[in-house]
Design a protein around this motif. Structure first.
Motif, PDB file in Angstrom:
ATOM      1  N   LYS A  13       0.837  -1.208   0.000  1.00 31.70           N
ATOM      2  CA  LYS A  13       0.000   0.000   0.000  1.00 31.70           C
ATOM      3  C   LYS A  13       0.870   1.256   0.000  1.00 31.70           C
ATOM      4  O   LYS A  13       0.593   2.213  -0.720  1.00 31.70           O
ATOM      5  CB  LYS A  13      -0.923  -0.002   1.212  1.00 31.70           C
ATOM      6  N   LYS A  14       1.926   1.230   0.780  1.00 31.85           N
ATOM      7  CA  LYS A  14       2.848   2.368   0.835  1.00 31.85           C
ATOM      8  C   LYS A  14       3.545   2.552  -0.519  1.00 31.85           C
ATOM      9  O   LYS A  14       3.715   3.668  -0.998  1.00 31.85           O
ATOM     10  CB  LYS A  14       3.873   2.137   1.938  1.00 31.85           C
ATOM     11  N   ILE A  16       2.415   1.690  -3.467  1.00 33.22           N
ATOM     12  CA  ILE A  16       1.444   2.209  -4.439  1.00 33.22           C
ATOM     13  C   ILE A  16       1.298   3.720  -4.268  1.00 33.22           C
ATOM     14  O   ILE A  16       1.304   4.479  -5.242  1.00 33.22           O
ATOM     15  CB  ILE A  16       0.082   1.500  -4.314  1.00 33.22           C
ATOM     16  N   ALA A  17       1.199   4.166  -3.023  1.00 34.22           N
ATOM     17  CA  ALA A  17       1.070   5.608  -2.755  1.00 34.22           C
ATOM     18  C   ALA A  17       2.293   6.369  -3.252  1.00 34.22           C
ATOM     19  O   ALA A  17       2.169   7.453  -3.840  1.00 34.22           O
ATOM     20  CB  ALA A  17       0.865   5.840  -1.260  1.00 34.22           C
ATOM     21  N   SER A  18       3.457   5.809  -3.056  1.00 35.07           N
ATOM     22  CA  SER A  18       4.695   6.437  -3.510  1.00 35.07           C
ATOM     23  C   SER A  18       4.777   6.450  -5.041  1.00 35.07           C
ATOM     24  O   SER A  18       5.167   7.441  -5.655  1.00 35.07           O
ATOM     25  CB  SER A  18       5.875   5.680  -2.912  1.00 35.07           C
ATOM     26  N   LYS A  20       2.361   6.503  -7.045  1.00 41.09           N
ATOM     27  CA  LYS A  20       1.316   7.392  -7.557  1.00 41.09           C
ATOM     28  C   LYS A  20       1.822   8.809  -7.788  1.00 41.09           C
ATOM     29  O   LYS A  20       1.292   9.537  -8.624  1.00 41.09           O
ATOM     30  CB  LYS A  20       0.144   7.411  -6.571  1.00 41.09           C
ATOM     31  N   VAL A  21       2.859   9.205  -7.085  1.00 41.92           N
ATOM     32  CA  VAL A  21       3.429  10.547  -7.254  1.00 41.92           C
ATOM     33  C   VAL A  21       3.972  10.719  -8.676  1.00 41.92           C
ATOM     34  O   VAL A  21       3.713  11.727  -9.335  1.00 41.92           O
ATOM     35  CB  VAL A  21       4.537  10.806  -6.212  1.00 41.92           C
ATOM     36  N   PRO A  24       0.644   8.641 -11.721  1.00 40.03           N
ATOM     37  CA  PRO A  24      -0.704   8.647 -11.140  1.00 40.03           C
ATOM     38  C   PRO A  24      -1.720   7.780 -11.876  1.00 40.03           C
ATOM     39  O   PRO A  24      -2.556   7.136 -11.237  1.00 40.03           O
ATOM     40  CB  PRO A  24      -1.103  10.126 -11.168  1.00 40.03           C
ATOM     41  N   ALA A  27      -0.962   3.967 -11.123  1.00 39.38           N
ATOM     42  CA  ALA A  27      -1.259   3.642  -9.724  1.00 39.38           C
ATOM     43  C   ALA A  27      -2.763   3.684  -9.452  1.00 39.38           C
ATOM     44  O   ALA A  27      -3.288   2.820  -8.738  1.00 39.38           O
ATOM     45  CB  ALA A  27      -0.523   4.594  -8.798  1.00 39.38           C
ATOM     46  N   THR A  28      -3.442   4.644 -10.031  1.00 33.50           N
ATOM     47  CA  THR A  28      -4.894   4.736  -9.845  1.00 33.50           C
ATOM     48  C   THR A  28      -5.592   3.532 -10.458  1.00 33.50           C
ATOM     49  O   THR A  28      -6.490   2.945  -9.842  1.00 33.50           O
ATOM     50  CB  THR A  28      -5.434   6.045 -10.451  1.00 33.50           C
ATOM     51  N   GLU A  31      -4.993   0.577  -8.161  1.00 29.47           N
ATOM     52  CA  GLU A  31      -5.840   0.657  -6.963  1.00 29.47           C
ATOM     53  C   GLU A  31      -7.296   0.318  -7.290  1.00 29.47           C
ATOM     54  O   GLU A  31      -7.941  -0.425  -6.541  1.00 29.47           O
ATOM     55  CB  GLU A  31      -5.794   2.064  -6.367  1.00 29.47           C
TER      56      GLU A  31
END
Length: 75
Positions: A13-14, A16-18, A20-21, A24, A27-28, A31
């Motif tokens: 999860k971390k 994926i968030a990273s 996404k920067v 995007p 990653a979206t 998700e």
């Protein structure tokens, strides 16, 4: 039944968030796909490839033959 996103390991999860920067859209899409599915074999191969890219970018070991390793409760 929990979704794949809910069962993703915290480090995934971390990652994926990273990811996404810088990426995007990818990653979206990842998700959204993980949120819609609860069975890993239901996701498209391209999403598994994206999952591998996310893991590699975060230095997380990823085996294309065993993507289940990135999720809890899935063996």
């Amino acid at each position: 039944m929990k979704t794949l996103l809910e069962r993703a390991k915290p480090e995934l999860k971390k990652a994926i968030a990273s990811f996404k920067v810088d990426y995007p859209n990818t990653a979206t899409r990842l998700e959204e796909t993980l949120q819609k599915n609860s069975i890993l074999s239901d996701i498209p191969y391209g999403v598994v490839v994206d999952l591998g890219s996310v893991c590699r970018s975060a230095n997380i070991k990823f085996d294309m033959n065993f993507p289940w390793g990135q999720f809890e409760d899935i063996q």
